[in-house]
Motif scaffolding. Structure first.
Motif: not given
Length: 412
Positions: A57-70, A112-113
């Motif tokens: 799930v951690g690796c798969g979540a990176l697919y959405f990192r630019r859509r919902w970065p925070v 935020t980062a």
């Protein structure tokens, strides 16, 4: 415009391909590192199953990192916070959070980062303080290396964000410059068409009007011959009128060639005929006289050389004024006056015809003359007089603004 949707679709597919590539690359690193750490350690099946689930799930979540970065950064941080306390292997799953943290900063959420980075360091300190009984997992050197690593990631993301903003600004400026250039080119083309139309109107309108009058006179004189009047006198008069038609048409062709020469392509020969100007005023008056109009010319002040564009404008105003007199005024005589003042040339054309309603001339000829005068910072006026109609114009030798209008007129 019709090609925009396919290009946007291609861009979207390209971005999705990049996201998938990042997920696959990070998954290979994390899975490979985790398998390597399993060589001489063991854990319970439920720990292994949960650990691999968290990795997925951690690796798969990176697919959405630019859509919902925070949201992705917070989610991967939570995944790491659950994974490391329960896993014995301690694989490189932290890479997932680092990638998400970089994306958060690069997408403009720098504060935020930074907060996430500080939170990670505080969580490590908290874990080390409360886990002293089992020994330290992160020594001082590792702690400093991790802090430096996170700081480097944030600085790199900030630099990438600044570079992307700069490139976007450059593209926006280039696009704005291109649109402005296209608008200027279109405006220049429109002005050029209007200028050429005015030139052709003035050249052909004047000459064809005279040809019409002269040919009508020739026909009238020939009809007198047929009616029994003196045949010899009628033929002589008709011959004179036709000679005038020939001369006028020749001059019209010369001026038309000169005007059309402005449209020649690069490398074509320039027209050899002299450009029209006040130097050709005597010929213009002779053509008007051949049409039966008694024209007198008067010069006031000391004549001076005029810039070619201004010289042409003055000539065209006189030419169009005499054309209107010949065609519409029903006049017997006209007077042309050129007054060379200190700062401007003032000219007038006055006839003894019927005048115009309200003293205002109509038609494209009057508008064209007014446009010529305004192009040099001058003005043109028309009015009825006690005996007929008058056109007056003022043409400054130097237009206001350092000769901008002169340069503009120079294109003529």
């Amino acid at each position: 415009m019709a090609h925009s949707p396919p290009r946007l679709t291609t861009d979207r597919l390209s971005e999705r391909g990049k996201d998938v590539a990042v997920v696959v690359a990070v998954a290979l690193v994390v899975v490979g590192g985790t398998l390597w750490s399993m060589r001489d350690r063991s854990e319970t099946p439920w720990q292994t199953a949960l650990g691999w689930a968290l990795i997925a799930v951690g690796c798969g979540a990176l697919y959405f990192r630019r859509r919902w970065p925070v949201a992705v950064a917070l989610f991967t941080l939570a995944v790491c916070a659950v994974y490391y306390p329960i896993s014995v292997y301690d694989g490189p799953l932290l890479v997932v959070f680092v990638i998400a943290l970089y994306t958060t900063a690069a997408e403009g959420r720098f504060a935020t980062a930074v907060a996430f980075g500080i939170g990670v360091m505080l969580m490590i300190v908290y874990g080390e303080v409360h886990g002293r009984q089992s020994g330290r997992h992160v020594d001082d050197a590792q702690f400093m290396m991790l802090a430096g690593w996170l700081l480097s990631i944030l600085v790199l993301a900030r630099a990438q964000r600044t570079r992307a903003a700069y490139l976007e600004e450059v593209r926006a400026r280039a696009l704005a410059a291109e649109r402005e250039q296209e608008a200027r080119a279109q405006q220049s083309a429109t002005e050029e068409r209007l200028r050429i139309a005015r030139e052709v109107h003035d050249v052909l309108g004047h000459s064809i009007s005279l040809i019409n009058v002269q040919s009508s006179a020739a026909l009238h004189r020939l009809s007198k011959k047929q009616a029994g009047d003196d045949p010899a006198a009628a033929l002589v008069s008709a011959q004179e009128a036709l000679e005038a038609v020939k001369s006028t048409s020749k001059d019209a062709l010369r001026e038309l060639r000169s005007t059309l020469g402005m449209l020649r392509g690069a490398g074509e020969a320039a027209p050899t005929a002299p450009a029209s100007g006040l130097a050709q005023l005597p010929e213009l008056l002779d053509r008007a006289r051949s049409a039966g109009l008694d024209v007198a010319a008067k010069t006031q002040g000391a004549p001076r050389p005029l810039p070619p564009p201004l010289d042409l404008a003055a000539y065209r105003i006189v030419q169009e004024s005499l054309t209107n007199v010949t065609r519409h005024a029903q006049a017997a005589s006209a007077a042309v006056t050129l007054d060379y003042g200190e700062d401007a040339l003032r000219l007038s054309v006055e006839d003894d015809g019927v005048g115009a309603p309200d003293g205002i001339g109509e038609g494209s000829g009057i508008r064209g003359m007014a446009e010529r005068a305004r192009a040099f910072g001058g003005e043109l006026a028309t009015e009825n007089t006690a005996d007929g109609f008058r056109v007056t114009a003022r043409l400054p030798y130097e237009a206001p603004g350092g000769g901008m209008n002169e340069a503009k007129g120079g294109a003529a």
